[in-house]
Design an enzyme around this catalytic site. Sequence first.
Site, PDB file in Angstrom:
ATOM      1  N   SER A 172      22.614 -38.645  61.193  1.00 24.12           N
ATOM      2  CA  SER A 172      21.478 -38.227  60.380  1.00 24.12           C
ATOM      3  C   SER A 172      21.009 -36.832  60.799  1.00 24.12           C
ATOM      4  CB  SER A 172      20.364 -39.276  60.467  1.00 24.12           C
ATOM      5  OG  SER A 172      19.392 -39.057  59.481  1.00 24.12           O
ATOM      6  N   ASP A 273      23.439 -44.705  50.632  1.00 26.96           N
ATOM      7  CA  ASP A 273      22.677 -43.631  51.268  1.00 26.96           C
ATOM      8  C   ASP A 273      22.311 -42.591  50.208  1.00 26.96           C
ATOM      9  OD1 ASP A 273      21.581 -41.628  52.789  1.00 26.96           O
ATOM     10  OD2 ASP A 273      23.316 -41.375  54.114  1.00 26.96           O
ATOM     11  N   HIS A 303      21.834 -45.941  54.947  1.00 27.22           N
ATOM     12  CA  HIS A 303      21.603 -44.890  55.934  1.00 27.22           C
ATOM     13  C   HIS A 303      21.151 -45.524  57.256  1.00 27.22           C
ATOM     14  CE1 HIS A 303      20.979 -40.635  56.896  1.00 27.22           C
ATOM     15  NE2 HIS A 303      20.003 -41.062  57.678  1.00 27.22           N
TER      16      HIS A 303
END
Length: 332
Positions: A172, A273, A303
């Site tokens: 991320s 995501d 995610h």
Amino acid sequence: MAETPTTLRLSLKTRLLLAAHSFGTRAAIRSDHTLNRSVLNIFDPKAAASAKPINGVSSFDISIEPARNLWFRLYAPTSTATTDALPVIIFFHGGGFAFMAANSRSFDVLCRQLARETNAAVISVNYRLAPEYKYPCQYEDGFDTLKNIDDMSSESFPASLDLGRCFIAGDSAGGNLAHHVALKACEHTFSNIKIKGLVAIQPFFGGEERTESEIKLVGVPLISVERTDWMWKAFLPAGSDRNHSVVNVFGPNAVDISGVKFPATLLFVGGFDPLQDWQKRYHEGLKKAGKEVHLVEYPNAFHGFYCFPKSPESSLIIGEVKNFVQKQSSLA
């Protein structure tokens, strides 16, 4: 956007954990792009380092600069049958540049598993967080960590490390951070570190445009347009927008990397995501710049799925990283 399943399959335990995480985040963030860290810390349990092996991995905290709380946790597998020096994965945790830490329990579990399964030393970096510390603090902390590791004597590490087989990784926001630290590292001459590859796990990129995946994937776990907008506002300097070169890396203000000796990249994308379109643009941008990049897609992954061991894809990702590290390490 690639075709994705219409229903996300999650265990009850994963759903409960996700609900608790989302509740804590909503309770901590403020509309003025500041955070109530006291509330946030309730929902972010920490794990202590343990020189005594846990599941075949020892861990040690090493300080770099206490004044800015810059340190890293080193994970070393103890069950390896070889005495050879270990390849090194320098890992940057996710959390939108504002949440989590190197000693957050979920990342401690992930890094411990990564070290054990890949038979590598994992160095998890604790960098400064937004909004208290905005861009470029996080990138400075990341690159300063690389320089510090490069300068450390072998006796300073509680394990035998092969810095000639070094990988930069992150998930991320940590994946964004890994990209930019790797890019800066390409311009620097290290004494010992040789970067063999980059592992970008669902990296946090964006832009002013709303992509198809951002519009369609509403109500999925952890990430929403409103949440990512808040994160970018908390992270970027005043007056910046999401087409900043560190956000939209191949957008209108992009830095040309075609002439840079950028490392081979392993990129992970999830079908649930909302950031997936930006990640795929990153994949295309690297290819157009003439860089080696390997895309791995998990259609049923949300995610941050890798922080939830019950997710079926969480074990698959470790295997992919192991193969990538082994392959890149074998190259001259």
